[in-house]
Design a protein around this motif. Structure first.
Motif, PDB file in Angstrom:
ATOM      1  N   PHE A  14       0.866  -1.178   0.000  1.00  0.00           N
ATOM      2  CA  PHE A  14       0.000   0.000   0.000  1.00  0.00           C
ATOM      3  C   PHE A  14       0.899   1.223   0.000  1.00  0.00           C
ATOM      4  O   PHE A  14       1.530   1.510   1.012  1.00  0.00           O
ATOM      5  N   ILE A  17       4.388   0.731   1.344  1.00  0.00           N
ATOM      6  CA  ILE A  17       4.513  -0.192   2.482  1.00  0.00           C
ATOM      7  C   ILE A  17       4.237  -1.617   1.997  1.00  0.00           C
ATOM      8  O   ILE A  17       3.162  -1.894   1.481  1.00  0.00           O
ATOM      9  N   ALA A  19       2.954  -4.504   2.841  1.00  0.00           N
ATOM     10  CA  ALA A  19       2.131  -5.056   3.925  1.00  0.00           C
ATOM     11  C   ALA A  19       2.286  -6.569   3.993  1.00  0.00           C
ATOM     12  O   ALA A  19       2.396  -7.141   5.077  1.00  0.00           O
ATOM     13  N   PRO A  38       3.745  -9.308  15.527  1.00  0.00           N
ATOM     14  CA  PRO A  38       3.364  -8.057  16.190  1.00  0.00           C
ATOM     15  C   PRO A  38       2.326  -7.274  15.383  1.00  0.00           C
ATOM     16  O   PRO A  38       2.089  -7.573  14.209  1.00  0.00           O
ATOM     17  N   ASN A  39       1.713  -6.283  15.995  1.00  0.00           N
ATOM     18  CA  ASN A  39       0.765  -5.406  15.298  1.00  0.00           C
ATOM     19  C   ASN A  39       1.386  -4.820  14.049  1.00  0.00           C
ATOM     20  O   ASN A  39       2.526  -4.376  14.080  1.00  0.00           O
ATOM     21  N   GLY A  40       0.657  -4.839  12.962  1.00  0.00           N
ATOM     22  CA  GLY A  40       1.163  -4.264  11.726  1.00  0.00           C
ATOM     23  C   GLY A  40       2.046  -5.215  10.939  1.00  0.00           C
ATOM     24  O   GLY A  40       2.613  -4.851   9.911  1.00  0.00           O
ATOM     25  N   ALA A  41       2.159  -6.471  11.382  1.00  0.00           N
ATOM     26  CA  ALA A  41       3.030  -7.438  10.699  1.00  0.00           C
ATOM     27  C   ALA A  41       2.452  -7.847   9.349  1.00  0.00           C
ATOM     28  O   ALA A  41       3.172  -8.365   8.498  1.00  0.00           O
ATOM     29  N   GLY A  42       1.154  -7.640   9.160  1.00  0.00           N
ATOM     30  CA  GLY A  42       0.538  -8.001   7.874  1.00  0.00           C
ATOM     31  C   GLY A  42      -0.376  -9.214   7.968  1.00  0.00           C
ATOM     32  O   GLY A  42      -0.796  -9.765   6.947  1.00  0.00           O
ATOM     33  N   LYS A  43      -0.740  -9.615   9.174  1.00  0.00           N
ATOM     34  CA  LYS A  43      -1.568 -10.819   9.360  1.00  0.00           C
ATOM     35  C   LYS A  43      -2.963 -10.634   8.739  1.00  0.00           C
ATOM     36  O   LYS A  43      -3.418 -11.464   7.962  1.00  0.00           O
ATOM     37  N   SER A  44      -3.619  -9.532   9.116  1.00  0.00           N
ATOM     38  CA  SER A  44      -4.965  -9.308   8.578  1.00  0.00           C
ATOM     39  C   SER A  44      -4.926  -9.116   7.071  1.00  0.00           C
ATOM     40  O   SER A  44      -5.817  -9.579   6.353  1.00  0.00           O
ATOM     41  N   THR A  45      -3.897  -8.454   6.589  1.00  0.00           N
ATOM     42  CA  THR A  45      -3.778  -8.256   5.145  1.00  0.00           C
ATOM     43  C   THR A  45      -3.599  -9.603   4.439  1.00  0.00           C
ATOM     44  O   THR A  45      -4.177  -9.836   3.375  1.00  0.00           O
ATOM     45  N   GLN A  86     -11.584  -9.147  12.317  1.00  0.00           N
ATOM     46  CA  GLN A  86     -10.966  -8.662  13.554  1.00  0.00           C
ATOM     47  C   GLN A  86     -11.900  -7.661  14.233  1.00  0.00           C
ATOM     48  O   GLN A  86     -12.087  -7.697  15.443  1.00  0.00           O
TER      49      GLN A  86
HETATM   50  N1  LIG Z   1      -6.154  -1.022   3.003  1.00  0.00           N
HETATM   51  C1  LIG Z   1      -4.949  -0.593   3.456  1.00  0.00           C
HETATM   52  N2  LIG Z   1      -4.468   0.589   3.015  1.00  0.00           N
HETATM   53  C2  LIG Z   1      -3.268   1.039   3.449  1.00  0.00           C
HETATM   54  N3  LIG Z   1      -2.502   0.388   4.314  1.00  0.00           N
HETATM   55  C3  LIG Z   1      -2.942  -0.785   4.808  1.00  0.00           C
HETATM   56  C4  LIG Z   1      -4.194  -1.333   4.408  1.00  0.00           C
HETATM   57  N4  LIG Z   1      -4.380  -2.506   5.050  1.00  0.00           N
HETATM   58  C5  LIG Z   1      -3.291  -2.670   5.819  1.00  0.00           C
HETATM   59  N5  LIG Z   1      -2.412  -1.653   5.682  1.00  0.00           N
HETATM   60  C6  LIG Z   1      -1.107  -1.537   6.314  1.00  0.00           C
HETATM   61  O1  LIG Z   1      -0.469  -2.778   6.183  1.00  0.00           O
HETATM   62  C7  LIG Z   1       0.270  -3.096   7.336  1.00  0.00           C
HETATM   63  C8  LIG Z   1      -0.189  -4.422   7.886  1.00  0.00           C
HETATM   64  O2  LIG Z   1      -1.466  -4.279   8.488  1.00  0.00           O
HETATM   65  P1  LIG Z   1      -2.316  -5.494   9.052  1.00  0.00           P
HETATM   66  O3  LIG Z   1      -2.333  -6.556   8.027  1.00  0.00           O
HETATM   67  O4  LIG Z   1      -3.605  -4.975   9.526  1.00  0.00           O
HETATM   68  O5  LIG Z   1      -1.434  -5.965  10.297  1.00  0.00           O
HETATM   69  P2  LIG Z   1      -1.805  -6.967  11.476  1.00  0.00           P
HETATM   70  O6  LIG Z   1      -3.115  -7.584  11.214  1.00  0.00           O
HETATM   71  O7  LIG Z   1      -0.676  -7.946  11.476  1.00  0.00           O
HETATM   72  O8  LIG Z   1      -1.782  -6.151  12.737  1.00  0.00           O
HETATM   73  C9  LIG Z   1       0.071  -1.944   8.291  1.00  0.00           C
HETATM   74  O9  LIG Z   1       1.170  -1.068   8.141  1.00  0.00           O
HETATM   75  C10 LIG Z   1      -1.194  -1.301   7.806  1.00  0.00           C
HETATM   76  O10 LIG Z   1      -1.217   0.063   8.111  1.00  0.00           O
END
Ligand SMILES: Nc1ncnc2c1ncn2[C@@H]1O[C@H](COP(=O)(O)OP(=O)(O)O)[C@@H](O)[C@H]1O
Ligand SMILES: [Mg+2]
Lengths: 248, 329
Positions: A14, A17, A19, A38-45, A86
């Motif tokens: 993104f 970044i 992700a 950790p938070n922001g590792a990219g798990k949800s993505t 989440q």
């Molecule tokens: N739709 C999006 N647009 C911009 N940045 C995103 C988006 N989705 C996730 N990110 C970025 O991608 C990185 C990983 O996020 P995320 O997957 O939510 O982490 P986690 O679930 O591991 O905490 C973060 O830096 C987040 O800000």
């Protein structure tokens, strides 16, 4: 054993970044594979890429032996990928039973689509099962928006599971739950592996070590380690990047 | 065991049955006093109630605000008028309206269903503006005058026929016709397909992850609503003997939306009640004072403040509670 789900070289960024940056792993059938980091590792993505919510720049998935390039989430759900969110993502104005029925009616054959709801018996039965399994029977006619946080999180899982997916992806299902609710939910998820392959994101490290068959560790969009719990725990890189923080 | 949505639909049926009783009592009184004016007014109210019904399937059940739904009402009226001028057969007119609306609804739906929220509302508005202005400028369609001289019609039923010029018979016919449209909408909204529409309104973001195509469901809802509006509109030239571009104007779409809000958004029966009340109010208050819009505006404000869910949004939950108690053993 042939994996139920494989992610191969999935990547998305993104605005600069990375992700998710080339992640590959496999989830064996009827096992719990947990993604930590950790938070922001990219798990949800990573979950978004697998479930079709976000289009990958690179990579693909293999579901039950079949390779799929990016597809819409509704198609992937039909193919067998169910997921929760989440941040609780329910039909808050509808009742618990209506939420479940909506999800379960995917089980009905197409020819029942224009037949009154009270006659879709398959979906009706499934709703009854889920209400029992997730201890929501007493709340069937309450609006989802009126449930407690813990109940909403349980309903979130039940909705994802309703139409019997092959792979059930749960993004931090115990988030914000009390200690006892968390333990109960862990038992519930463990029991689900009789019929479904579970892909889990979870923060509670004790719980993760307890219920996972395999753990994938993510850090800054990349996969750091991947293996059975004991092996991952002993991995020096994981110790440094992850458990190191947790202990200090 | 019915869930709350199915119970609501049952409550709606009871309220519609009550409306039918009211309509029949009215018809009896009108017949015994030899009235024509009020019968024709009530027929017109029913025709516009069909448009309100179509608005409620989108606004109340799919969560889309159709600012230009009169487009399909007017389309149905024009197609019906054109057919009737060539071949004065009710069934031919209805058949042609139905089929042509499938095509036009699909076309409009493919454009409008990509959008949601305020964008959908504006696309709907824009489509109606464009088409009404085009019609307004086509001489073959009568331009600003519209099409006149639609012949009086005998609606053939084999054993008997109904003349559109007989106020009582045509009123009863229109009542049955609008009831059929209500039954169609109510039936479809209480199927798994209808539940997906309701899900779109409640939380569109989750719908794809349950395996349902948002675009497909929205498109189907759009075509359904287009059909209801167009089939209602098809009766208009039979009643009035003419059609004009005003039928597609924003005032008509806006009135339908106000009718739905008065009656209660998402109650289906409410669309009929609200719209009929509005048409009657406009006409009856209009005979007392030329400032009838002030009166209607005030009524609208009072309803929105004191009955924010509309007339039936107030009545129906109480009826549902009774039904739900009777259902429990
Ligand atoms: N739709 C999006 N647009 C911009 N940045 C995103 C988006 N989705 C996730 N990110 C970025 O991608 C990185 C990983 O996020 P995320 O997957 O939510 O982490 P986690 O679930 O591991 O905490 C973060 O830096 C987040 O800000
Ligand atoms: Mg996350």
């Amino acid at each position: 054993m042939k994996p139920m789900l494989e992610a191969r070289n999935l990547a998305v960024s993104f605005g600069g970044i990375h992700a998710v940056d080339g992640v590959t792993f496999a989830a064996a059938p009827n096992q719990i594979t947990t993604v930590i980091g950790p938070n922001g590792a990219g798990k949800s993505t990573l979950f978004n890429l697998i479930s079709g919510a976000v289009r990958p720049h690179r990579g693909h998935i293999v579901l039950d032996g079949k390779r799929h390039e990016h597809m819409r989430p509704d198609r992937l759900r039909e193919l067998g990928i169910g997921r929760s969110f989440q941040i609780t993502n329910l039909f808050f104005e509808l009742t618990v039973a209506e939420n479940l029925r909506l999800a379960a009616q995917l089980l009905e054959p197409r020819k029942h689509w224009l037949v009154p709801v009270r006659r879709s018996t398959l979906a009706g039965q499934r709703v009854g099962e889920l209400l029992e399994e997730f201890h929501l029977a007493g709340k069937a006619d309450e609006r989802a928006g009126d449930l407690s946080h813990g109940e909403q999180r349980r309903l979130e899982i039940a909705v994802a599971l309703a139409a019997r997916p092959k792979v059930l992806m749960l993004d931090e299902p115990t988030q914000g739950m009390s200690h006892s609710d968390t333990a109960e939910t862990a038992r519930l998820i463990r029991a689900l592996t009789d019929s479904v392959t579970v892909l889990l994101i979870e923060h509670d490290i004790g719980l993760v070590m307890d219920i996972s068959d395999r753990i994938v560790v993510m850090h800054q969009g990349r996969k750091l380690a991947d293996g059975p719990p004991a092996e991952v725990r002993a991995d020096p890189a994981v110790q440094a990047a992850y458990f190191g923080h947790a202990r200090s | 065991m019915l869930d709350r949505l199915s119970l609501s639909m049952r409550a709606s049926h009871i309220l519609v049955a009550l409306l039918v009783v009211i309509a029949l009592v009215f018809a009896l009184v009108a017949w015994s006093t030899g009235d024509r004016f009020y019968l024709r007014l009530a027929t017109e109210a029913l025709i516009f109630a069909g448009l309100a019904l179509s608005v409620d399937t989108l606004l109340g059940y799919t969560g889309l605000l159709p600012l230009g739904q009169a487009l399909f009402f007017g389309f149905g009226a024009y197609v019906s008028a054109l057919v009737l001028r060539e071949a004065p057969s009710f069934w031919t007119a209805i058949g042609v309206v139905f089929l042509s609306t499938l095509v036009v609804g699909l076309t409009g739906g493919v454009i409008a269903s990509r959008a949601r929220g305020v964008y959908f509302a504006l696309i709907s508005f824009g489509l109606a503006q464009v088409v009404s202005k085009v019609v307004f400028n086509i001489r073959e369609l009568g331009a600003s005058d519209g099409l006149r001289g639609i012949p009086v019609l005998d609606i053939e039923f084999g054993l008997f026929s109904i003349s559109t010029n007989a106020p009582l018979a045509f009123f009863l016919f229109t009542l049955a016709f609008i009831l059929l449209l209500y039954a169609l909408a109510a039936y479809l909204l209480d199927t798994p397909f209808g539940r997906v529409l309701i899900a779109l309104k409640a939380n569109e973001k989750r719908v794809p992850f349950l395996g349902y195509s948002v675009f497909g469901a929205r498109l189907a809802a759009y075509i359904l609503a287009a059909e209801i509006a167009a089939l209602s509109g098809a009766l208009y030239p039979m009643l009035r003997g003419f059609v004009s571009p005003e039928l597609m104007f924003f005032a008509v779409s806006g009135n339908a939306i106000i009718g739905v809000i008065l009656g209660g958004v998402g109650t289906l029966a409410g669309a009929l009640y609200g719209s009929i009340l509005l048409t009657l109010m406009r006409s009856i208050v209009g005979t007392w004072t030329e400032h009838h819009l002030i009166v209607i505006g005030l009524v609208f404000i009072i309803v929105v403040i004191f009955l924010p869910r509309g007339l039936l949004g107030f009545v129906r939950p109480r009826l549902e509670a009774v039904l739900s108690r009777r259902q429990k053993p």
